[in-house]
Motif scaffolding. Sequence first.
Motif, PDB file in Angstrom:
ATOM      1  N   MET A  87       4.170   5.643  -5.383  1.00 48.01           N
ATOM      2  CA  MET A  87       4.288   5.666  -6.842  1.00 48.01           C
ATOM      3  C   MET A  87       3.225   6.555  -7.457  1.00 48.01           C
ATOM      4  O   MET A  87       3.466   7.282  -8.424  1.00 48.01           O
ATOM      5  N   MET A  88       2.014   6.469  -6.890  1.00 45.21           N
ATOM      6  CA  MET A  88       0.916   7.258  -7.438  1.00 45.21           C
ATOM      7  C   MET A  88       1.193   8.743  -7.248  1.00 45.21           C
ATOM      8  O   MET A  88       1.023   9.540  -8.175  1.00 45.21           O
ATOM      9  N   ILE A  89       1.664   9.101  -6.056  1.00 43.79           N
ATOM     10  CA  ILE A  89       1.894  10.520  -5.772  1.00 43.79           C
ATOM     11  C   ILE A  89       3.006  11.076  -6.662  1.00 43.79           C
ATOM     12  O   ILE A  89       2.854  12.137  -7.268  1.00 43.79           O
ATOM     13  N   VAL A  90       4.128  10.347  -6.778  1.00 48.19           N
ATOM     14  CA  VAL A  90       5.216  10.918  -7.589  1.00 48.19           C
ATOM     15  C   VAL A  90       4.829  10.959  -9.066  1.00 48.19           C
ATOM     16  O   VAL A  90       5.136  11.921  -9.763  1.00 48.19           O
ATOM     17  N   THR A  91       4.128   9.918  -9.548  1.00 47.40           N
ATOM     18  CA  THR A  91       3.795   9.889 -10.974  1.00 47.40           C
ATOM     19  C   THR A  91       2.812  11.001 -11.316  1.00 47.40           C
ATOM     20  O   THR A  91       3.015  11.772 -12.264  1.00 47.40           O
ATOM     21  N   PHE A  92       1.747  11.101 -10.521  1.00 47.12           N
ATOM     22  CA  PHE A  92       0.777  12.168 -10.787  1.00 47.12           C
ATOM     23  C   PHE A  92       1.415  13.538 -10.562  1.00 47.12           C
ATOM     24  O   PHE A  92       1.188  14.471 -11.342  1.00 47.12           O
ATOM     25  N   GLY A  93       2.247  13.633  -9.521  1.00 48.79           N
ATOM     26  CA  GLY A  93       2.902  14.903  -9.219  1.00 48.79           C
ATOM     27  C   GLY A  93       3.722  15.399 -10.403  1.00 48.79           C
ATOM     28  O   GLY A  93       3.645  16.583 -10.767  1.00 48.79           O
ATOM     29  N   ILE A  94       4.488  14.485 -11.021  1.00 40.01           N
ATOM     30  CA  ILE A  94       5.309  14.881 -12.164  1.00 40.01           C
ATOM     31  C   ILE A  94       4.445  15.306 -13.338  1.00 40.01           C
ATOM     32  O   ILE A  94       4.702  16.298 -14.012  1.00 40.01           O
ATOM     33  N   ARG A  95       3.356  14.555 -13.569  1.00 34.19           N
ATOM     34  CA  ARG A  95       2.515  14.848 -14.729  1.00 34.19           C
ATOM     35  C   ARG A  95       1.731  16.149 -14.534  1.00 34.19           C
ATOM     36  O   ARG A  95       1.411  16.833 -15.498  1.00 34.19           O
ATOM     37  N   TYR A  96       1.413  16.440 -13.279  1.00 36.81           N
ATOM     38  CA  TYR A  96       0.515  17.560 -13.018  1.00 36.81           C
ATOM     39  C   TYR A  96       1.254  18.851 -12.699  1.00 36.81           C
ATOM     40  O   TYR A  96       0.706  19.940 -12.886  1.00 36.81           O
ATOM     41  N   ALA A 111       0.838  -1.209   0.000  1.00 38.55           N
ATOM     42  CA  ALA A 111       0.000   0.000   0.000  1.00 38.55           C
ATOM     43  C   ALA A 111       0.870   1.256   0.000  1.00 38.55           C
ATOM     44  O   ALA A 111       0.599   2.214  -0.737  1.00 38.55           O
ATOM     45  N   TRP A 112       1.943   1.235   0.789  1.00 38.20           N
ATOM     46  CA  TRP A 112       2.856   2.392   0.808  1.00 38.20           C
ATOM     47  C   TRP A 112       3.507   2.586  -0.549  1.00 38.20           C
ATOM     48  O   TRP A 112       3.657   3.702  -1.034  1.00 38.20           O
ATOM     49  N   VAL A 137      10.742  -0.156  -0.331  1.00 42.94           N
ATOM     50  CA  VAL A 137       9.711   0.700  -0.928  1.00 42.94           C
ATOM     51  C   VAL A 137      10.264   2.065  -1.333  1.00 42.94           C
ATOM     52  O   VAL A 137       9.980   2.574  -2.420  1.00 42.94           O
ATOM     53  N   ALA A 138      11.091   2.667  -0.468  1.00 40.48           N
ATOM     54  CA  ALA A 138      11.586   4.018  -0.747  1.00 40.48           C
ATOM     55  C   ALA A 138      12.369   4.054  -2.055  1.00 40.48           C
ATOM     56  O   ALA A 138      12.251   5.005  -2.837  1.00 40.48           O
ATOM     57  N   ILE A 139      13.148   3.019  -2.309  1.00 40.27           N
ATOM     58  CA  ILE A 139      13.944   2.988  -3.549  1.00 40.27           C
ATOM     59  C   ILE A 139      13.018   2.804  -4.750  1.00 40.27           C
ATOM     60  O   ILE A 139      13.240   3.380  -5.820  1.00 40.27           O
ATOM     61  N   ILE A 140      11.964   2.003  -4.581  1.00 40.85           N
ATOM     62  CA  ILE A 140      11.016   1.801  -5.688  1.00 40.85           C
ATOM     63  C   ILE A 140      10.354   3.131  -6.041  1.00 40.85           C
ATOM     64  O   ILE A 140      10.233   3.492  -7.214  1.00 40.85           O
ATOM     65  N   VAL A 141       9.959   3.871  -5.005  1.00 37.98           N
ATOM     66  CA  VAL A 141       9.295   5.163  -5.257  1.00 37.98           C
ATOM     67  C   VAL A 141      10.282   6.143  -5.899  1.00 37.98           C
ATOM     68  O   VAL A 141       9.946   6.850  -6.857  1.00 37.98           O
TER      69      VAL A 141
END
Lengths: 106, 272
Positions: free
Chosen positions: A12-21, A6-7, B105-109
């Motif tokens: 991943m969702m936050i960074v991906t959307f953040g970059i796109r937006y 979940a983390w 996880v941190a590295i994946i992000v």
Amino acid sequence: MSASEAWMLAGMMIVTFGIRYFLFALADRFRMPPWIEGALKFIPPAVLTAITLPAVLLPKGEWFLSWENPYLVAALLGLAAGVLTRNLLATIAIGLAAFFVHRLFL
Amino acid sequence: MKAKKQSSALARLAARSFCSTSGKPALEPRQARPRPSDPRRQEFVAGIRDTFPLLLGALPFGLIYGAIAATSGLSMAAAIAMSALVFAGSSQFIAVGLVAAQTPVAIIVLTTLIVNLRHMLYSATLLPYLKDLPQKWRIPLAFWLTDETFAVTIHRFQKDEASACKHWYQLGSSIAMYLNWQFWCFLGLVLGNRIPDAQSWGLDVAMPVTFIGMIIPFVKTIPIAVCVLTAGAASLLTLSLPYKLGIVVSAFAGITSGLLAQRLTQEGNGRR
């Protein structure tokens, strides 16, 4: 789904959307420095290579530099097929075929 | 000629105010009356139609993503949620590869951040066409911004036509890509899970083989070749680094060497 999954998804969702937006949100109050623009095209091949090479040469976490390493043989034949055909599906098909033939007969 | 340009600019303005969803047309209502065939619908359908070949192109990737995810140790729910919430093909592949290698996880992000930075280039390119839209348009269009939709949509925006409903074109392309990706990923997951003990079969070889196929088309110039060779060498020299940090370090080494090589080759050619 585990907590760490979940983390990972949230991050991943936050960074991906953040970059796109990011730029859409700012509208035209920001210009990207040209050197960053120039660096972007190097990122995908660099990251992909850094993941692939160890996965092929150390498939189980140990160095395995030999023709008996099916991952290495699959990668080399896939690479050859890719360079010759310039076709992604052909690369994958040849690589997978090489792997399974190697496993069955060697 | 100039008058024509002006009138087309006016028409564009009129069309934009008609197409905007803010509900207050800048011009007289009679000028903003919808034409018999709704241009928004036309743009939307055209966006889907022009994206069709790319939908086919995404098919094997979706299937392979699902199959790899099934063998990576990622749960089915997380693999589906990743497609639905992150919606970024190459970083999904990489994340699954990193999960299989038991990366923190941190590295994946962090890796996701680096891999997706290129999307900023896309949004910078699209920005002039989208900056006047309200947030309720900009947010979903940003969420759905992929390599494919960018590639299709930028041609539409750059076409010198008075239609100002072109964001409906992007919406059509975006939704088509999104639904298509969800479907094939799900099918790949189901098939991947059906194969008993897929891990021991060595289906995980699909990941490096797919990546090799994805790297090859990038390597068209000397600087990219230098970047790939450096990143590869660095990945083997940094194996002892904890938390798979070697991947991040190697990526930066590759990028730096590529930029350096670019500068050198440009000077060598007497350009710049």
